[in-house]
Design a protein around this motif. Structure first.
Motif, PDB file in Angstrom:
ATOM      1  N   ASN A 133       0.816  -1.212   0.000  1.00  0.00           N
ATOM      2  CA  ASN A 133       0.000   0.000   0.000  1.00  0.00           C
ATOM      3  C   ASN A 133       0.855   1.270   0.000  1.00  0.00           C
ATOM      4  N   LEU A 134       1.661   1.486   1.046  1.00  0.00           N
ATOM      5  CA  LEU A 134       2.477   2.704   1.129  1.00  0.00           C
ATOM      6  C   LEU A 134       3.530   2.751   0.018  1.00  0.00           C
ATOM      7  N   GLY A 135       4.305   1.691  -0.120  1.00  0.00           N
ATOM      8  CA  GLY A 135       5.351   1.672  -1.140  1.00  0.00           C
ATOM      9  C   GLY A 135       4.787   1.814  -2.542  1.00  0.00           C
ATOM     10  N   LEU A 136       3.681   1.117  -2.804  1.00  0.00           N
ATOM     11  CA  LEU A 136       3.078   1.195  -4.133  1.00  0.00           C
ATOM     12  C   LEU A 136       2.523   2.588  -4.403  1.00  0.00           C
ATOM     13  N   PHE A 137       1.958   3.235  -3.383  1.00  0.00           N
ATOM     14  CA  PHE A 137       1.462   4.605  -3.557  1.00  0.00           C
ATOM     15  C   PHE A 137       2.596   5.556  -3.946  1.00  0.00           C
ATOM     16  N   LEU A 138       3.726   5.473  -3.254  1.00  0.00           N
ATOM     17  CA  LEU A 138       4.846   6.374  -3.529  1.00  0.00           C
ATOM     18  C   LEU A 138       5.361   6.191  -4.956  1.00  0.00           C
ATOM     19  N   VAL A 139       5.569   4.938  -5.340  1.00  0.00           N
ATOM     20  CA  VAL A 139       6.128   4.673  -6.670  1.00  0.00           C
ATOM     21  C   VAL A 139       5.119   5.012  -7.757  1.00  0.00           C
ATOM     22  N   PHE A 140       3.862   4.629  -7.561  1.00  0.00           N
ATOM     23  CA  PHE A 140       2.863   4.887  -8.604  1.00  0.00           C
ATOM     24  C   PHE A 140       2.600   6.375  -8.770  1.00  0.00           C
ATOM     25  N   SER A 141       2.674   7.163  -7.700  1.00  0.00           N
ATOM     26  CA  SER A 141       2.508   8.605  -7.824  1.00  0.00           C
ATOM     27  C   SER A 141       3.577   9.180  -8.745  1.00  0.00           C
ATOM     28  N   CYS A 142       4.800   8.668  -8.623  1.00  0.00           N
ATOM     29  CA  CYS A 142       5.886   9.110  -9.507  1.00  0.00           C
ATOM     30  C   CYS A 142       5.614   8.681 -10.948  1.00  0.00           C
ATOM     31  N   VAL A 143       5.172   7.437 -11.127  1.00  0.00           N
ATOM     32  CA  VAL A 143       4.872   6.929 -12.472  1.00  0.00           C
ATOM     33  C   VAL A 143       3.789   7.778 -13.130  1.00  0.00           C
ATOM     34  N   LEU A 144       2.780   8.135 -12.366  1.00  0.00           N
ATOM     35  CA  LEU A 144       1.696   8.974 -12.883  1.00  0.00           C
ATOM     36  C   LEU A 144       2.243  10.328 -13.336  1.00  0.00           C
ATOM     37  N   TYR A 145       3.120  10.899 -12.546  1.00  0.00           N
ATOM     38  CA  TYR A 145       3.739  12.191 -12.895  1.00  0.00           C
ATOM     39  C   TYR A 145       4.586  12.062 -14.162  1.00  0.00           C
ATOM     40  N   PHE A 146       5.337  10.968 -14.287  1.00  0.00           N
ATOM     41  CA  PHE A 146       6.167  10.766 -15.478  1.00  0.00           C
ATOM     42  C   PHE A 146       5.316  10.687 -16.737  1.00  0.00           C
ATOM     43  N   ASN A 147       4.197   9.971 -16.666  1.00  0.00           N
ATOM     44  CA  ASN A 147       3.306   9.862 -17.822  1.00  0.00           C
ATOM     45  C   ASN A 147       2.701  11.212 -18.174  1.00  0.00           C
ATOM     46  N   PHE A 148       2.358  11.994 -17.155  1.00  0.00           N
ATOM     47  CA  PHE A 148       1.748  13.302 -17.399  1.00  0.00           C
ATOM     48  C   PHE A 148       2.747  14.259 -18.046  1.00  0.00           C
ATOM     49  N   ASN A 149       4.032  14.072 -17.780  1.00  0.00           N
ATOM     50  CA  ASN A 149       5.063  14.962 -18.306  1.00  0.00           C
ATOM     51  C   ASN A 149       5.576  14.559 -19.685  1.00  0.00           C
ATOM     52  N   LEU A 150       5.014  13.530 -20.261  1.00  0.00           N
ATOM     53  CA  LEU A 150       5.397  13.168 -21.621  1.00  0.00           C
ATOM     54  C   LEU A 150       4.933  14.258 -22.600  1.00  0.00           C
ATOM     55  N   PRO A 151       5.554  14.361 -23.794  1.00  0.00           N
ATOM     56  CA  PRO A 151       5.030  15.283 -24.815  1.00  0.00           C
ATOM     57  C   PRO A 151       3.545  15.026 -25.040  1.00  0.00           C
ATOM     58  N   SER A 152       2.790  16.063 -25.302  1.00  0.00           N
ATOM     59  CA  SER A 152       1.328  15.972 -25.313  1.00  0.00           C
ATOM     60  C   SER A 152       0.791  14.882 -26.239  1.00  0.00           C
ATOM     61  N   LEU A 153       1.432  14.666 -27.392  1.00  0.00           N
ATOM     62  CA  LEU A 153       0.944  13.652 -28.322  1.00  0.00           C
ATOM     63  C   LEU A 153       1.115  12.230 -27.790  1.00  0.00           C
ATOM     64  N   TYR A 154       1.942  12.059 -26.769  1.00  0.00           N
ATOM     65  CA  TYR A 154       2.279  10.721 -26.292  1.00  0.00           C
ATOM     66  C   TYR A 154       1.774  10.454 -24.875  1.00  0.00           C
ATOM     67  N   ARG A 155       1.027  11.384 -24.328  1.00  0.00           N
ATOM     68  CA  ARG A 155       0.459  11.167 -22.998  1.00  0.00           C
ATOM     69  C   ARG A 155      -0.694  10.176 -23.075  1.00  0.00           C
ATOM     70  N   PRO A 156      -0.986   9.513 -21.974  1.00  0.00           N
ATOM     71  CA  PRO A 156      -2.192   8.677 -21.934  1.00  0.00           C
ATOM     72  C   PRO A 156      -3.440   9.538 -22.125  1.00  0.00           C
ATOM     73  N   SER A 157      -4.546   8.917 -22.454  1.00  0.00           N
ATOM     74  CA  SER A 157      -5.808   9.633 -22.617  1.00  0.00           C
ATOM     75  C   SER A 157      -6.218  10.292 -21.298  1.00  0.00           C
ATOM     76  N   TRP A 158      -7.073  11.295 -21.385  1.00  0.00           N
ATOM     77  CA  TRP A 158      -7.465  12.037 -20.182  1.00  0.00           C
ATOM     78  C   TRP A 158      -8.130  11.131 -19.159  1.00  0.00           C
ATOM     79  N   TRP A 159      -8.930  10.170 -19.641  1.00  0.00           N
ATOM     80  CA  TRP A 159      -9.630   9.312 -18.680  1.00  0.00           C
ATOM     81  C   TRP A 159      -8.666   8.344 -17.997  1.00  0.00           C
ATOM     82  N   MET A 160      -7.603   7.938 -18.693  1.00  0.00           N
ATOM     83  CA  MET A 160      -6.604   7.084 -18.065  1.00  0.00           C
ATOM     84  C   MET A 160      -5.826   7.855 -17.000  1.00  0.00           C
TER      85      MET A 160
END
Length: 496
Positions: A439-466
């Motif tokens: 729970n705690l460890g997965l939250f910390l790592v996944f929050s970073c992963v989410l940020y990395f995906n959001f910071n991709l160039p706009s054409l390569y980001r996941p869809s808004w609903w994802m």
């Protein structure tokens, strides 16, 4: 695709060929199912203690009322965490560890924390999986065993034998042989659990209602396990953590994606691409071209199929094991106390009530699931440890991964044996492990992963609903970590 990849020119996304360029057909649909592999290993890590033990026990005292919690865990981890972790590597070619090492602060602080937590605490999880196996085998063979030792001693002996054997066989298996093995195990479990559920005839309306009753918290009856009655919230977030697999599986998924060559990882100049990715915190080499971005999305097809099939396996097996507990154990009030390791033997009532001939089938099915978990964990832990230490200290990249796995397996055998013979309760073993890593460890790592995906160039980001779903998933993991911390603090304070 020709030409040297350098720091100024964007790369060329490969042209679509083969199955990626084919129009839809049933033949193509069948071949796309062959992409199922890495997610099968992630699922197998969960199918041991999570589904076969905890989920059936949950159904035994809550009936169908908490099926929504299990569905939520599958959606959060089996879909959003797995997909977004794999997607980042598939789009950029960069493994998660090499991006996490760039976080602000001392170099690799989060990576070292994950490695220490996983290598140090996974032995507790291995014990939680192996000891019910030892209990089950002792239960089956006790009349034929020498009478000088008690049931508890034989239980620990068989636990140690099973754990050591599974870890050593896992050590001898390559990634691709392990992948095929886990796909087979997932197939056996889905087929067996669905067939058994049809035979048992659960309340279908109860299943549907339980899956849709988000937020419902049925009270624990008087005969429920102590953990459900006295530490209700802690018990639920522990089960939530174990359903869907652990931190190491999701982190290793990034490496497995690159090994499969999915997305940009099949590029002929992938080594240079990774060098560029590791040179800074921004991904600048992806072309600003809608047509090439469309090709990239098409190259993510294997990832989508793998994650989707993995989540489907998780939910089917989870729902069927809970249905079995709710259908037979709940009416019999067959809940097992938190300090017991004998739920697998109690579950035999499910099949014995239908037909005595189904009991051996059940035993084989459960032992296969637990074996799959024990065999998968060393590969996942070793892959994550090697990647993370290489990201922190590049020279470590040359350290043989097989030698590292041998060291880790030896450590797991020693520490799991110590936990097995320590007499520590099932509750403590699973609750501490679930809080720190699931729970705690997965939250910390996944929050970073989410940020990395959001910071991709706009054409390569996941869809808004994802991305929106990922944010909700991160908040759910945070809530589970908070509830787990409060519950463990209260429990440990009361104990001392």
């Amino acid at each position: 695709m020709r030409g040297h990849v350098n720091d100024t020119n964007p790369i060329e996304i490969p042209q679509l060929t083969g199955i990626y360029a084919e129009p839809f057909s049933f033949g193509k649909l069948f071949r796309m199912m062959s992409f199922f592999g890495p997610a099968a290993i992630v699922a197998s890590i969960s199918l041991g203690a999570g589904e076969t033990i905890m989920v059936t026990g949950l159904g035994a005292w809550s009936e169908y009322g908490l099926l929504w919690l299990l569905l939520l865990s599958v959606v959060v981890k089996g879909i959003f965490v797995t997909y977004l972790t794999g997607r980042y590597t598939a789009v950029t070619g960069q493994r998660i560890g090499h991006r996490l090492v760039m976080l602000p602060g001392p170099r690799g602080w989060l990576l070292l924390g994950v490695v220490v937590a996983e290598v140090g605490l996974v032995s507790m999880g291995l014990t939680a999986v192996a000891k019910p196996c030892g209990n089950l085998i002792t239960f089956l063979l006790y009349d034929f065993l020498p009478g000088q030792m008690s049931f508890g001693i034989w239980e620990n002996v068989w636990t140690s034998i099973i754990l050591t054997t599974a870890l050593l066989i896992g050590l001898l298996s390559s990634f691709h042989s392990l992948e095929r093995q886990q796909v087979f195990i997932c197939g056996v479990l889905v087929t067996g659990t669905v067939a058994a559920t049809i035979i048992v005839q659960p309340d279908v309306w109860g299943l549907l209602t339980g899956a849709a009753s988000f937020g419902s918290m049925p009270a624990a009856p008087e005969w429920a396990p102590s953990a459900a009655r006295h530490t209700y919230g802690l018990n639920l977030v522990t089960i939530f953590g174990y359903v869907g697999g652990g931190l190491s599986g999701y982190l290793a998924y990034s490496s497995w994606i690159s090994m499969e060559g999915w997305g940009i990882n099949s590029h002929t100049e992938i080594k240079e691409i990774r060098q560029r990715a590791n040179s800074g915190t921004r991904i600048k080499y992806l072309p600003d071209d809608p047509e090439q971005a469309r090709r990239m999305r098409a190259l993510l097809m294997p990832l989508r199929w793998d994650v989707g099939m993995g989540a489907l396996v998780l939910f089917i097996v989870t729902a069927t094991f809970m249905a079995a507990g709710a259908t037979v154990l709940f009416p019999r009030q067959e809940a097992v106390g938190g300090n017991a390791w004998e739920l697998l033997t109690k579950q035999a009532y499910i099949w014995r009530q239908v037909s005595q001939s189904l009991v051996p089938v059940y035993y084989v099915m459960v032992l296969v699931a637990l074996w799959g978990t024990l065999a998968s964990i060393p590969e996942a832990i070793t892959r994550v440890t090697h990647e993370f230490l290489s990201a922190i200290w590049p020279r470590f990249e040359s350290f043989p991964i097989r030698r590292l796995q041998t060291i880790i397996v030896g450590w797991f055998i020693l520490t799991s044996t110590a936990w097995t013979w320590s007499g520590t309760s099932f509750d403590i073993v699973t609750q501490i492990s679930a809080f720190l890593t699931l729970n705690l460890g997965l939250f910390l790592v996944f929050s970073c992963v989410l940020y990395f995906n959001f910071n991709l160039p706009s054409l390569y980001r996941p869809s808004w609903w994802m991305l929106a779903g990922g944010i909700i998933a991160a908040l759910v993991l945070l809530l589970c970590a908070i509830v787990g911390l409060m519950g463990l603090s209260s429990k440990l304070t009361a104990a001392f």
